[in-house]
Design a protein around this motif. Structure first.
Motif, mmCIF file in Angstrom:
data_model
loop_
_atom_site.group_PDB
_atom_site.id
_atom_site.type_symbol
_atom_site.label_atom_id
_atom_site.label_comp_id
_atom_site.label_asym_id
_atom_site.label_seq_id
_atom_site.Cartn_x
_atom_site.Cartn_y
_atom_site.Cartn_z
ATOM 1 N N ARG B 142 1.131 3.516 3.061
ATOM 2 C CA ARG B 142 2.039 4.578 3.536
ATOM 3 C C ARG B 142 2.608 4.235 4.906
ATOM 4 O O ARG B 142 3.661 4.721 5.290
ATOM 5 C CB ARG B 142 1.316 5.936 3.571
ATOM 6 C CG ARG B 142 1.148 6.558 2.203
ATOM 7 C CD ARG B 142 0.810 8.036 2.268
ATOM 8 N NE ARG B 142 -0.519 8.293 2.796
ATOM 9 C CZ ARG B 142 -1.641 8.308 2.048
ATOM 10 N NH1 ARG B 142 -1.577 8.075 0.752
ATOM 11 N NH2 ARG B 142 -2.806 8.548 2.597
ATOM 12 N N GLU B 143 1.873 3.402 5.663
ATOM 13 C CA GLU B 143 2.362 2.962 6.976
ATOM 14 C C GLU B 143 3.229 1.694 6.858
ATOM 15 O O GLU B 143 3.559 1.073 7.868
ATOM 16 C CB GLU B 143 1.183 2.704 7.914
ATOM 17 C CG GLU B 143 0.494 3.970 8.405
ATOM 18 C CD GLU B 143 1.367 4.773 9.382
ATOM 19 O OE1 GLU B 143 2.129 4.158 10.147
ATOM 20 O OE2 GLU B 143 1.286 6.017 9.358
ATOM 21 N N GLY B 144 3.531 1.315 5.643
ATOM 22 C CA GLY B 144 4.410 0.151 5.456
ATOM 23 C C GLY B 144 3.690 -1.186 5.535
ATOM 24 O O GLY B 144 4.325 -2.236 5.654
ATOM 25 N N ILE B 145 2.372 -1.161 5.481
ATOM 26 C CA ILE B 145 1.601 -2.409 5.511
ATOM 27 C C ILE B 145 1.360 -2.875 4.073
ATOM 28 O O ILE B 145 0.775 -2.140 3.281
ATOM 29 C CB ILE B 145 0.240 -2.215 6.220
ATOM 30 C CG1 ILE B 145 0.450 -1.676 7.640
ATOM 31 C CG2 ILE B 145 -0.550 -3.513 6.240
ATOM 32 C CD1 ILE B 145 -0.843 -1.278 8.338
ATOM 33 N N PRO B 146 1.828 -4.072 3.717
ATOM 34 C CA PRO B 146 1.668 -4.551 2.336
ATOM 35 C C PRO B 146 0.213 -4.907 2.045
ATOM 36 O O PRO B 146 -0.199 -6.050 2.186
ATOM 37 C CB PRO B 146 2.571 -5.778 2.266
ATOM 38 C CG PRO B 146 2.741 -6.228 3.670
ATOM 39 C CD PRO B 146 2.548 -5.038 4.564
ATOM 40 N N SER B 147 -0.540 -3.917 1.628
ATOM 41 C CA SER B 147 -1.995 -4.060 1.516
ATOM 42 C C SER B 147 -2.424 -4.239 0.073
ATOM 43 O O SER B 147 -1.864 -3.640 -0.836
ATOM 44 C CB SER B 147 -2.683 -2.807 2.064
ATOM 45 O OG SER B 147 -2.235 -2.556 3.365
ATOM 46 N N ILE B 148 -3.440 -5.029 -0.087
ATOM 47 C CA ILE B 148 -3.989 -5.325 -1.404
ATOM 48 C C ILE B 148 -5.497 -5.118 -1.327
ATOM 49 O O ILE B 148 -6.163 -5.711 -0.486
ATOM 50 C CB ILE B 148 -3.682 -6.795 -1.773
ATOM 51 C CG1 ILE B 148 -2.181 -7.003 -1.977
ATOM 52 C CG2 ILE B 148 -4.463 -7.221 -3.010
ATOM 53 C CD1 ILE B 148 -1.604 -6.367 -3.225
ATOM 54 N N GLY B 149 -6.010 -4.267 -2.189
ATOM 55 C CA GLY B 149 -7.455 -4.047 -2.233
ATOM 56 C C GLY B 149 -8.144 -5.191 -2.954
ATOM 57 O O GLY B 149 -7.656 -5.659 -3.981
ATOM 58 N N MET B 150 -9.229 -5.657 -2.391
ATOM 59 C CA MET B 150 -9.996 -6.748 -3.008
ATOM 60 C C MET B 150 -11.464 -6.330 -3.044
ATOM 61 O O MET B 150 -12.087 -6.175 -1.997
ATOM 62 C CB MET B 150 -9.870 -8.027 -2.175
ATOM 63 C CG MET B 150 -8.456 -8.535 -2.002
ATOM 64 S SD MET B 150 -7.836 -9.419 -3.435
ATOM 65 C CE MET B 150 -8.398 -11.066 -3.045
#
Lengths: 337, 337
Positions: B142-150
């Motif tokens: 939501r903060e625009g950080i391209p995050s991927i859960g691992m």
């Protein structure tokens, strides 16, 4: 049967596809069809743990549910009752009303991860499909099935021009294989893995969508399960869109060594090939049969039937391997040597 | 710096631990501290995308939020605006009020996966911690950080007698490395991976809990980030439990080559060693410092500070590498050659 380095030593009994349309509400964004999912989970439990009943199930989802502030209280009932001698199952679910919106809005399937919209869509798609995966794992766990969610992306699967040849399925085989913890726990591998269609990286086009159907085909070829079941929202494959008047359910399809296939039951008019081909432009039924035929060609029976019905229970139980009863409604696609 | 086969070619700037106590409500089962998580996510965005402002952020969580029936409408605003030249970050979060209940109720950390209660607890623990992981990924997206859960389990990490030596971190390095999709997209690797403490298989005791702190130590040794930040619910390490009157915040700790450490700021009485040791029996502070010292010994600065404060923004920004300003409140643990 040839074992390659990826093959688990323990045989997978069944790979089951939970069709997105069967477990989600198609036209309602990110909405699970709770009733169907519960029913499908119960049927999977009956197939996975044949000795279980709804009365003796001890759920494995101990998390709060929406609107509840406490964890379930039955946990104290876990004694040292034996775990059923369960067999290895893999479930792969589609996205239904999850993921598609995010993927199509951003064009993740077309690649181009360096474009901001695609990158954001990639992240958004994974959030959506992994949240569905979590809810399916929870539904299965509530039925006492020791389920583990496995995301293709996290497992390290990538594609090459949308083709799955690059996928390393060692994580899946490790988790199937009792050999994963070889020293001590021959009975405690996680036999029920839940995979899903996912956004993945692609070596040629940067990223793409890996569909549940492609995953099933790949896993079937690698793991050689005894049979594959597709649970959908209709009874099976019809000779034309099932909503059309006079649509006929195709009961059995025979697949030959060269991959060609023909309808063997019911006996249909000569027009069948044309009718099915015409249908394909709208309903994708030829594609569906062709996909299934590729699995059947390996000697693996494929059953397509409606989720949440007695027919699905029969398909999952494996009894259709001995012959298709007349009262079973669905489409069986089998290799004929 | 020596590169082993697991090392990514792209350097990881920072590994950040999101302490469970900082992002969840400690005493409320499976409850996220939404306000803190939002603040932490904003601070991570500022560190990860320094040119971003709250006004120009385009969120990457396009899923429905509770109580909303629609996806967010800002998606159409994504143009082809460039993605900030972001650096590689890894976040590892603790479990806080997620997972602990399930793990302790079943004894997953003690092993014995073939016992029904442990097996169920393993499944239940993973459901709980992966649901927290999903919420953290969503908050960052939501903060625009391209995050991927691992998930460590899905990545194939296992332990041997609770030791992480068996872990294969190639999935993490692949996802860091632009080399993952070498042909075409040098700027589009997923720089923000979000890992978590997890239930994993163990070759000697069947299963265990792999804590976020152990993961951080292992990843720091393998990936050699520029610095490591621990975000907690207090300002840093104190000479006694911080709630005790007169507790003094330890500002700087020097670590020597042999792993021994001493407080260099503030100048404390001779009793410090005893005091800290006594504290450890209640608050685990010596353990915390010892863990941090093992990372610092590798030449990697460690900053422990309070989540959601300006001090955490400074720590995440990397400016402390040049020297610790007097007004920075936290504990810096650094190697002194």
């Amino acid at each position: 049967m040839e074992q390659n380095k990826n093959s688990p030593t323990k045989r997978v009994r069944c790979i089951v596809k939970l069709g997105g349309a069967a477990i989600t509400c198609k036209n309602k964004l990110e909405t699970i069809d709770e009733e169907n999912l519960k029913e499908v989970s119960t049927h999977l439990r009956q197939a996975f743990l044949p000795d279980s009943t709804s009365a003796n199930v001890l759920g494995m989802d101990w998390s709060k549910r929406p609107g509840q502030s406490e964890a379930p209280s039955f946990i104290d009932d876990f004694g040292d009752q034996p775990v059923a001698d369960s067999e290895s199952f893999i479930a792969v679910h589609g996205a239904g009303s999850f993921g598609h919106f995010q993927a199509s809005k951003s064009g993740v399937h077309k690649g181009g991860l360096s474009r901001p919209l695609v990158k954001a869509g990639f992240v958004a798609t994974r959030i959506s499909v992994t949240s569905l995966n979590l809810e399916i794992v929870r539904a299965l766990a509530r039925e006492g099935i020791p389920s583990i969610g496995m995301s293709p992306f996290s497992c390290g699967w990538s594609t090459c021009q949308r083709n799955m040849t690059e996928a390393d399925i060692s994580m899946v085989t490790k988790a199937i294989d009792t050999g994963f913890v070889p020293e001590c726990c021959n009975t405690s591998s996680f036999e029920f893995q839940v995979l899903h269609g996912d956004a993945v990286l692609d070596t040629l086009q940067e990223c793409t969508i890996l569909s549940g159907d492609v995953i099933i085909r790949y896993l079937a070829a690698e793991l050689k399960p005894e049979f594959v079941v597709f649970l959908t929202d209709v009874l099976g494959v019809y000779d034309r869109p099932p909503v059309e008047p006079g649509a006929v359910l195709i009961r059995e399809i025979a697949v030959l060594e060269d991959g060609s296939w023909s309808v063997v039951k019911p006996k249909l008019e000569d027009t069948i090939e044309f009718t099915v081909a015409a249908h394909d432009t709208t309903g994708g039924m030829v594609t569906k049969i062709t996909e299934a035929a590729m699995i059947a060609k390996l000697g693996i029976d494929v059953y397509i039937t409606k989720a949440g019905t007695d027919h699905s229970v029969k398909a999952l139980s494996g009894i259709l391997k001995g012959g298709i009863p007349d009262d079973w409604l669905g489409t069986a696609i089998r290799y004929v040597s």
